[in-house]
Motif scaffolding. Structure first.
Motif, PDB file in Angstrom:
ATOM      1  N   GLN A 100      31.035  -4.094   4.403  1.00 39.24           N
ATOM      2  CA  GLN A 100      32.573  -3.349   4.423  1.00 39.24           C
ATOM      3  C   GLN A 100      33.750  -4.057   4.055  1.00 39.24           C
ATOM      4  OE1 GLN A 100      34.002  -3.849   8.914  1.00 39.24           O
ATOM      5  NE2 GLN A 100      34.572  -1.417   8.420  1.00 39.24           N
ATOM      6  N   PHE A 101      34.369  -3.066   3.688  1.00 40.06           N
ATOM      7  CA  PHE A 101      35.725  -2.861   2.532  1.00 40.06           C
ATOM      8  C   PHE A 101      36.697  -2.393   3.357  1.00 40.06           C
ATOM      9  CE2 PHE A 101      32.068  -3.363  -0.273  1.00 40.06           C
ATOM     10  CZ  PHE A 101      32.686  -4.031  -1.374  1.00 40.06           C
ATOM     11  N   LEU A 102      37.677  -3.546   3.310  1.00 39.83           N
ATOM     12  CA  LEU A 102      39.226  -2.878   4.136  1.00 39.83           C
ATOM     13  C   LEU A 102      40.373  -3.207   3.203  1.00 39.83           C
ATOM     14  CD1 LEU A 102      37.259  -5.113   6.466  1.00 39.83           C
ATOM     15  CD2 LEU A 102      38.173  -4.404   7.848  1.00 39.83           C
ATOM     16  N   SER A 103      41.172  -2.563   3.584  1.00 41.07           N
ATOM     17  CA  SER A 103      42.491  -2.962   3.418  1.00 41.07           C
ATOM     18  C   SER A 103      44.315  -2.894   3.910  1.00 41.07           C
ATOM     19  CB  SER A 103      43.404  -1.422   2.590  1.00 41.07           C
ATOM     20  OG  SER A 103      43.999  -1.562   2.005  1.00 41.07           O
ATOM     21  N   ALA A 104      44.268  -3.519   4.438  1.00 42.05           N
ATOM     22  CA  ALA A 104      45.613  -4.225   5.456  1.00 42.05           C
ATOM     23  C   ALA A 104      45.020  -4.266   6.642  1.00 42.05           C
ATOM     24  CB  ALA A 104      46.697  -3.062   5.151  1.00 42.05           C
ATOM     25  N   GLY A 105      43.333  -4.747   6.905  1.00 45.39           N
ATOM     26  CA  GLY A 105      42.517  -4.351   7.972  1.00 45.39           C
ATOM     27  C   GLY A 105      41.752  -3.259   8.168  1.00 45.39           C
ATOM     28  N   ASN A 106      42.065  -2.158   7.333  1.00 42.90           N
ATOM     29  CA  ASN A 106      41.627  -1.048   8.004  1.00 42.90           C
ATOM     30  C   ASN A 106      40.547  -0.739   7.116  1.00 42.90           C
ATOM     31  OD1 ASN A 106      44.023  -0.211   9.900  1.00 42.90           O
ATOM     32  ND2 ASN A 106      45.596   0.436   8.586  1.00 42.90           N
ATOM     33  N   ALA A 107      39.861  -0.090   7.823  1.00 45.46           N
ATOM     34  CA  ALA A 107      38.400   0.235   6.989  1.00 45.46           C
ATOM     35  C   ALA A 107      38.329   1.367   5.603  1.00 45.46           C
ATOM     36  CB  ALA A 107      36.961   0.434   7.629  1.00 45.46           C
ATOM     37  N   LEU A 108      38.021   0.938   4.213  1.00 44.11           N
ATOM     38  CA  LEU A 108      38.133   2.303   3.307  1.00 44.11           C
ATOM     39  C   LEU A 108      37.684   3.544   3.749  1.00 44.11           C
ATOM     40  CD1 LEU A 108      38.641  -0.438   0.113  1.00 44.11           C
ATOM     41  CD2 LEU A 108      40.272   0.777   1.803  1.00 44.11           C
ATOM     42  N   GLU A 109      38.222   4.744   3.754  1.00 42.86           N
ATOM     43  CA  GLU A 109      37.951   5.743   3.259  1.00 42.86           C
ATOM     44  C   GLU A 109      37.082   6.247   2.519  1.00 42.86           C
ATOM     45  OE1 GLU A 109      37.349   7.978   6.692  1.00 42.86           O
ATOM     46  OE2 GLU A 109      39.342   6.955   7.718  1.00 42.86           O
ATOM     47  N   GLU A 110      36.959   5.697   1.332  1.00 39.82           N
ATOM     48  CA  GLU A 110      36.710   5.669   0.442  1.00 39.82           C
ATOM     49  C   GLU A 110      35.798   4.821  -0.051  1.00 39.82           C
ATOM     50  OE1 GLU A 110      39.237   8.224  -2.759  1.00 39.82           O
ATOM     51  OE2 GLU A 110      40.442   7.127  -1.433  1.00 39.82           O
ATOM     52  N   GLY A 111      34.675   5.026  -1.083  1.00 37.81           N
ATOM     53  CA  GLY A 111      34.037   4.143  -1.816  1.00 37.81           C
ATOM     54  C   GLY A 111      34.132   3.858  -3.113  1.00 37.81           C
ATOM     55  N   VAL A 112      33.609   2.466  -3.126  1.00 35.62           N
ATOM     56  CA  VAL A 112      34.068   1.465  -4.254  1.00 35.62           C
ATOM     57  C   VAL A 112      34.359   2.391  -5.496  1.00 35.62           C
ATOM     58  CG1 VAL A 112      33.831  -0.863  -3.013  1.00 35.62           C
ATOM     59  CG2 VAL A 112      32.024   0.053  -4.437  1.00 35.62           C
ATOM     60  N   GLY A 113      34.187   3.707  -6.069  1.00 39.75           N
ATOM     61  CA  GLY A 113      33.577   3.384  -7.111  1.00 39.75           C
ATOM     62  C   GLY A 113      34.468   4.983  -7.123  1.00 39.75           C
ATOM     63  N   THR A 114      35.936   5.034  -5.836  1.00 39.73           N
ATOM     64  CA  THR A 114      37.073   6.492  -6.465  1.00 39.73           C
ATOM     65  C   THR A 114      37.762   6.114  -5.206  1.00 39.73           C
ATOM     66  OG1 THR A 114      35.908   7.024  -3.987  1.00 39.73           O
ATOM     67  CG2 THR A 114      35.297   8.479  -6.094  1.00 39.73           C
ATOM     68  N   TYR A 115      38.120   4.542  -4.804  1.00 43.50           N
ATOM     69  CA  TYR A 115      39.220   4.137  -3.557  1.00 43.50           C
ATOM     70  C   TYR A 115      40.440   3.472  -5.116  1.00 43.50           C
ATOM     71  CZ  TYR A 115      42.604   2.135  -0.560  1.00 43.50           C
ATOM     72  OH  TYR A 115      43.831   1.755  -0.384  1.00 43.50           O
ATOM     73  N   LYS A 116      41.402   3.759  -5.374  1.00 43.25           N
ATOM     74  CA  LYS A 116      42.294   3.107  -6.015  1.00 43.25           C
ATOM     75  C   LYS A 116      43.454   2.578  -5.982  1.00 43.25           C
ATOM     76  CE  LYS A 116      41.408   6.728  -9.619  1.00 43.25           C
ATOM     77  NZ  LYS A 116      41.789   8.431  -9.803  1.00 43.25           N
ATOM     78  N   PRO A 117      43.433   1.094  -5.155  1.00 42.23           N
ATOM     79  CA  PRO A 117      44.291   0.234  -4.390  1.00 42.23           C
ATOM     80  C   PRO A 117      45.905   0.445  -5.360  1.00 42.23           C
ATOM     81  CG  PRO A 117      42.275  -1.164  -5.202  1.00 42.23           C
ATOM     82  CD  PRO A 117      41.866  -0.481  -6.051  1.00 42.23           C
ATOM     83  N   GLN A 118      46.753   0.103  -4.883  1.00 45.68           N
ATOM     84  CA  GLN A 118      48.186   0.444  -5.197  1.00 45.68           C
ATOM     85  C   GLN A 118      47.956  -1.233  -5.566  1.00 45.68           C
ATOM     86  OE1 GLN A 118      49.684   3.157  -5.510  1.00 45.68           O
ATOM     87  NE2 GLN A 118      47.590   3.908  -4.864  1.00 45.68           N
ATOM     88  N   ASP A 119      49.341  -1.629  -6.377  1.00 40.88           N
ATOM     89  CA  ASP A 119      49.547  -2.779  -6.862  1.00 40.88           C
ATOM     90  C   ASP A 119      50.270  -3.699  -5.578  1.00 40.88           C
ATOM     91  OD1 ASP A 119      51.297  -4.913  -8.168  1.00 40.88           O
ATOM     92  OD2 ASP A 119      52.921  -3.662  -8.735  1.00 40.88           O
ATOM     93  N   GLY A 120      49.925  -4.684  -5.464  1.00 37.31           N
ATOM     94  CA  GLY A 120      49.848  -5.948  -4.633  1.00 37.31           C
ATOM     95  C   GLY A 120      49.119  -5.705  -3.116  1.00 37.31           C
ATOM     96  N   GLU A 121      48.106  -5.013  -3.271  1.00 44.75           N
ATOM     97  CA  GLU A 121      47.407  -4.501  -1.990  1.00 44.75           C
ATOM     98  C   GLU A 121      46.453  -5.360  -1.539  1.00 44.75           C
ATOM     99  OE1 GLU A 121      44.842  -0.641  -0.660  1.00 44.75           O
ATOM    100  OE2 GLU A 121      45.664  -0.173  -2.039  1.00 44.75           O
ATOM    101  N   HIS A 122      46.263  -5.838  -0.072  1.00 47.95           N
ATOM    102  CA  HIS A 122      45.680  -6.809   0.139  1.00 47.95           C
ATOM    103  C   HIS A 122      44.033  -6.208   0.171  1.00 47.95           C
ATOM    104  CE1 HIS A 122      47.883  -9.605   0.105  1.00 47.95           C
ATOM    105  NE2 HIS A 122      48.980  -9.748  -0.109  1.00 47.95           N
ATOM    106  N   ILE A 123      42.317  -6.573  -0.526  1.00 50.21           N
ATOM    107  CA  ILE A 123      41.942  -5.567  -0.211  1.00 50.21           C
ATOM    108  C   ILE A 123      40.604  -7.084  -0.224  1.00 50.21           C
ATOM    109  CG2 ILE A 123      39.701  -4.727  -0.766  1.00 50.21           C
ATOM    110  CD1 ILE A 123      41.403  -2.986  -1.215  1.00 50.21           C
ATOM    111  N   GLN A 124      40.269  -6.546   1.307  1.00 51.35           N
ATOM    112  CA  GLN A 124      39.156  -7.767   2.037  1.00 51.35           C
ATOM    113  C   GLN A 124      37.683  -7.131   1.568  1.00 51.35           C
ATOM    114  OE1 GLN A 124      40.857  -7.840   5.627  1.00 51.35           O
ATOM    115  NE2 GLN A 124      40.070 -10.105   5.738  1.00 51.35           N
ATOM    116  N   ALA A 125      36.555  -7.886   1.636  1.00 48.02           N
ATOM    117  CA  ALA A 125      34.912  -7.541   1.561  1.00 48.02           C
ATOM    118  C   ALA A 125      34.696  -8.433   2.641  1.00 48.02           C
ATOM    119  CB  ALA A 125      34.307  -7.955   0.368  1.00 48.02           C
TER     120      ALA A 125
END
Length: 203
Positions: free
Chosen positions: A173-198
């Motif tokens: 499961q992939f999360l950003s700031a503790g929230n599950a991502l709504e998009e897949g890894v092939g389309t989600y585009k992180p922002q500068d300084g973002e923390h991504i968890q798998a």
């Protein structure tokens, strides 16, 4: 209850089709059509499957309408009457600025537990998949991963040699700031300084 979201952004297309098609027969309560469509309108759909499911709803149709389509009426359409293709946007040769993304992988479910983090730099506008590739290039022993191609885009099957399993009901499961991502890894585009968890998770 969720500002118009039905399930997640990927399920919205089919949900809107179903609600429109059954509006006359099944109405446990009124649903706010405009609110749901505002969610769809605000999202930048890029997966062909998601687009294919949401387009019928946007024109007030559902997949059920395919049985009654009049193909002869559209066969003689002149090229000028057809919908224009979206323009292809170029970068004009200007390199995109680099952004830094913090990426962590965590397993507290099976075998030897681990929690590893790294920071990588990728061009702005890169997908999460590119971030994962950069992490694997930097430290393949720790951040190697495998994907399989699906109609919804690449699906991460394993990270650090640990694979999800339908038998164990486990997945990454992939999360950003503790929230599950709504998009897949092939389309989600992180922002500068973002923390991504798998995080290795169960469902």
């Amino acid at each position: 209850e969720r500002d118009g979201m039905i399930g997640n952004i990927y399920s919205m297309g089919l949900a809107l089709q179903a609600l429109e098609a059954t509006r006359k027969f099944y109405a446990p309560r009124e649903w706010d059509c405009a609110q749901a469509f505002s969610i769809v309108d605000a999202h930048d759909y890029q997966q062909p499957m998601a687009i294919a499911q949401v387009l019928p709803a946007l024109v007030g149709r559902s997949y059920l309408d395919v049985a009654g389509l009049d193909c002869a009426a559209t066969k003689n359409m002149s090229p000028g009457q057809q919908l224009p293709l979206p323009p292809v946007l170029g970068t004009h040769g200007i390199p995109r600025a680099l952004i830094q993304v913090h990426y962590c992988i965590t397993n507290k479910l099976q075998g030897k537990h681990f929690h590893n983090c790294t920071s990588v730099e990728v061009p702005g506008g890169s997908t999460l998949l590119r971030v994962m590739e950069a992490a694997a290039e930097k430290d393949p022993q720790t951040f190697s991963f495998q994907t399989e191609q699906t109609s919804w885009g690449p699906y991460v099957t394993s990270i650090h040699g640990l694979a999800g399993s339908t038998e164990d009901r486990t997945y990454w499961q992939f999360l950003s700031a503790g929230n599950a991502l709504e998009e897949g890894v092939g389309t989600y585009k992180p922002q500068d300084g973002e923390h991504i968890q798998a995080i290795f998770s169960t469902y």
